[in-house]
Motif scaffolding. Structure first.
Motif, PDB file in Angstrom:
ATOM      1  N   GLU B  84       0.914  -1.202  -0.043  1.00 46.65           N
ATOM      2  CA  GLU B  84      -0.146   0.147  -0.001  1.00 46.65           C
ATOM      3  C   GLU B  84       0.923   1.184   0.082  1.00 46.65           C
ATOM      4  OE1 GLU B  84      -3.216  -0.224  -0.107  1.00 46.65           O
ATOM      5  OE2 GLU B  84      -4.092  -1.638   0.884  1.00 46.65           O
ATOM      6  N   GLY B  95      -2.104   5.879  -7.317  1.00 41.84           N
ATOM      7  CA  GLY B  95      -1.934   4.532  -7.322  1.00 41.84           C
ATOM      8  C   GLY B  95      -3.144   3.606  -8.063  1.00 41.84           C
ATOM      9  N   THR B  97      -4.506  -0.295  -8.368  1.00 46.41           N
ATOM     10  CA  THR B  97      -4.464  -1.564  -7.947  1.00 46.41           C
ATOM     11  C   THR B  97      -4.373  -2.302  -9.021  1.00 46.41           C
ATOM     12  OG1 THR B  97      -5.071  -1.063  -5.762  1.00 46.41           O
ATOM     13  CG2 THR B  97      -5.066  -3.492  -6.226  1.00 46.41           C
ATOM     14  N   PRO B 229      -1.742  -5.885  -2.047  1.00 45.66           N
ATOM     15  CA  PRO B 229      -2.127  -5.343  -3.440  1.00 45.66           C
ATOM     16  C   PRO B 229      -0.607  -5.151  -4.203  1.00 45.66           C
ATOM     17  CG  PRO B 229      -2.024  -3.437  -1.776  1.00 45.66           C
ATOM     18  CD  PRO B 229      -1.628  -4.810  -1.167  1.00 45.66           C
ATOM     19  N   LEU B 231       0.410  -2.708  -7.015  1.00 44.63           N
ATOM     20  CA  LEU B 231      -0.030  -1.266  -7.621  1.00 44.63           C
ATOM     21  C   LEU B 231       1.012  -0.775  -8.787  1.00 44.63           C
ATOM     22  CD1 LEU B 231      -1.094  -1.209  -4.434  1.00 44.63           C
ATOM     23  CD2 LEU B 231      -0.938   1.063  -4.737  1.00 44.63           C
ATOM     24  N   VAL B 233       1.787   3.005  -9.787  1.00 41.61           N
ATOM     25  CA  VAL B 233       1.855   4.204  -9.562  1.00 41.61           C
ATOM     26  C   VAL B 233       1.957   5.375 -10.524  1.00 41.61           C
ATOM     27  CG1 VAL B 233       1.799   3.769  -6.974  1.00 41.61           C
ATOM     28  CG2 VAL B 233       3.757   4.606  -8.242  1.00 41.61           C
TER      29      VAL B 233
END
Lengths: 316, 270
Positions: B84, B95, B97, B229, B231, B233
């Motif tokens: 996160e 971000g 996911t 998760p 991600l 970004v």
């Protein structure tokens, strides 16, 4: 008449010329075949050295061969293969000793004491077992042998707070499996070398009043020793190079070789991590290959010398 | 005759040069970030480049923090982050996911233990607990089975459990399938595999963690503790280069999510 002679002489020289041509042609053909075999070995050796040395240079020979931690992906990676080297040595030595012992005694029984029909059946079985693919051994080992050894381990280390339980996948299982894999070769080679012992030796021993057991142990086995050592050499080769079957029963965690420790052999070390490794880690796997190569070469040369000496002693 | 030939040669040469320049006009999308996302990012890159020959995906895997730095400095278009974002990071970065990484714990089918706490699981893998009777099971030694050191699943598992580099494995296997076979064979065994691998036909038993069963739903809802998760970004408030936007769209498309599923991750879109 004269004409005929002349013609036949001409024919003769032509046939001779063509024979000479074929002679030299085949000579070069066979030389080429022989050279290609040598070239393949030299090529592999050169490649192993080229691919294996960069990582050793980077890690340092000392840290590589004598390091006891193998943590290739840790933030501070360590590339010590000592546990794997010792595991390969221990596993190979244990299984070769066991299989030569059992194999030679089996061969003595089959050659000297067993009824004809039993001997034929046993020899056919041994020949079949020698040809089985190693994965088959691995599967049988993983499903039959490992749970059994696991039970023994649980009973032996009951309540231990320091033993890492392996569920039966450990050095002991790997050694037993390797023993079974080499056994057919040991039986076959043992049988051949016992049969090659001159009949006079056996007859002389029996005539002097020795019984069959005494004859077998005091005359036949010493006389067949070079053959038995050859069997050990063949077995060593197979045991050291085996990866697939061993991987399925050895537990594969990097530890020092004790019977109930989960262990990783040099060969399985390469197979396990080749798939994902990158960078220095991948180069280090080639270095393991080089270590294995050098070691097999050395063992081969030493055992070869041993066989030579045994053979020399025999003829002297 | 000759001048024509010369002219033809010149034209052909010019065309060749033109072709070369055309191929040089490919745009590159620079990605930087988590090494545990290496496999999935490479697979996504290959899938994307198959459809878009003029875009090159060039990823680097120096770690999540490196990815955040590179995006902030403008060295990378997209950062791959396997955790996160912190509130601080959220000020400058957006971000998305793209997938969830869930790890299931499996045991032998005869094992009576239905669930463990994270604490118990960590104790088992670090060797503090060595018998099932210490965690509510039968009197049976525990065989802790894991993946080899090069495995991303092992890295994730140890990181999520907070035991990186401290695990004592009874067996190390080079694939999820190998773990399942080993767990089936040893009555005292416990192993970890990605959720996708645990779902596939196997006699092993999945156990709950902190009372939560591992499933796509519990992982998506954030209830299952052994999940994180993944991600991608991008800088906040700046329009993304077209090529980078196309790649992100592909990742979240049906096809991209299929690639993610094929890499044993939980897709965010059904």
């Amino acid at each position: 008449m004269v004409k005929n002679i002349l013609r036949s002489r001409g024919n003769l020289s032509r046939a001779e010329r063509s024979r000479k041509f074929w002679d030299s042609f085949m000579y070069w053909c066979f030389s080429l075949c022989g050279l290609s075999a040598i070239a393949a070995v030299c090529g592999i050796a050169a490649y192993m050295v080229l691919a294996g040395t960069p990582a050793i240079n980077e890690i340092g020979l000392f840290h590589f061969l004598l390091g006891s931690r193998w943590e290739p992906t840790a933030p501070q990676p360590a590339f010590g293969v000592l546990p794997m080297i010792l595991t390969s040595v221990a596993g190979t030595a244990l299984s070769v000793l066991a299989s030569v012992l059992v194999g030679t005694l089996t061969a003595v029984f089959l050659e000297e004491l067993a009824p004809n029909r039993l001997r034929q059946a046993a020899q056919a079985t041994a020949a079949l077992m020698a040809g089985l693919p190693s994965v088959v051994y691995g599967l049988v080992g993983a499903t039959l042998l490992v749970p059994l050894v696991g039970k023994a381990e649980n009973a032996l280390f009951r309540g231990s707070s320091s033993h890492i339980f392996t569920g039966g996948a450990n050095l002991l299982s790997a050694s037993i499996l390797l023993t079974v894999m080499i056994l057919p070769t040991a039986i076959q080679v043992g049988g051949i070398s016992l049969r090659a012992v001159p009949r006079e030796l056996r007859e002389a021993s029996l005539a002097l009043g020795a019984d069959r057991t005494e004859t077998a142990f005091k005359v036949l086995i010493p006389a067949a020793r070079p053959g038995i050592v050859t069997g050990a050499v063949l077995g060593t080769g197979r045991a050291m190079g085996e990866a697939m079957a061993v991987m399925m029963v050895s537990g594969n965690a990097v530890n020092f070789p004790l019977p109930f420790h989960s262990v990783r052999f040099l060969t399985t070390g390469i197979v396990t991590e080749m798939g994902y490794s990158s960078g220095l880690h991948r180069k280090a796997l080639f270095s393991i290959g080089l270590a294995l190569f050098v070691w097999i070469l050395a063992t081969d040369l030493i055992l070869e010398a041993l066989v030579q000496r045994e053979g020399g002693g025999q003829s002297a | 005759m000759k001048p024509y030939r010369l002219a033809a040669a010149v034209v052909a040469f010019a065309l060749l040069i033109g072709c070369r320049q055309g191929s040089l006009e490919q745009t590159a999308v620079a990605l930087s970030g988590s090494s545990s996302m290496e496999e999935v990012v490479r697979a996504l890159g290959e899938g994307f480049m198959e459809r878009n020959a003029n875009i090159i995906i060039s990823p680097q895997f120096g770690g999540s923090s490196q990815g955040i730095r590179d995006v902030a400095d403008g060295k990378a278009d997209i950062g791959n982050i396997s955790r996160e974002l912190t509130d601080e990071e959220k000020k400058d970065l957006d971000g998305v996911t793209i997938a969830l990484d869930g790890i299931a714990i499996i045991v032998h089918p005869d094992n009576r233990v239905a669930g463990l706490t994270l604490r118990q699981l960590a104790d088992i893998y670090t060797g503090k607990v060595r018998n099932w009777d210490q965690v509510g099971g039968a009197d049976l030694p525990i065989v802790a089975i894991g993946r080899d050191a090069a495995s991303g699943t092992r890295t994730s598992f140890e990181a999520l459990l907070g035991v990186s580099g401290q695990c004592l494995y009874g067996q190390e296997k080079d694939s999820s399938g190998g773990i399942k076979i080993a767990v089936e064979a040893a009555p005292g065994a416990v192993g970890y595999v990605s959720l996708e691998a645990a779902k596939a036909d196997s006699r092993t038993k999945k156990i709950a963690l902190e009372g939560v069963e591992a499933s796509e739903k519990t992982i998506r809802d954030g209830d299952y503790p052994l999940a994180r998760p993944l991600l991608m970004v991008v800088p906040k408030g700046e329009p993304l280069p077209m090529a980078a936007q196309a790649f992100l769209d592909y990742v979240l498309s049906q096809e991209g999510q299929e690639v993610i599923r094929s890499q044993s991750l939980v897709p965010v879109r059904r």
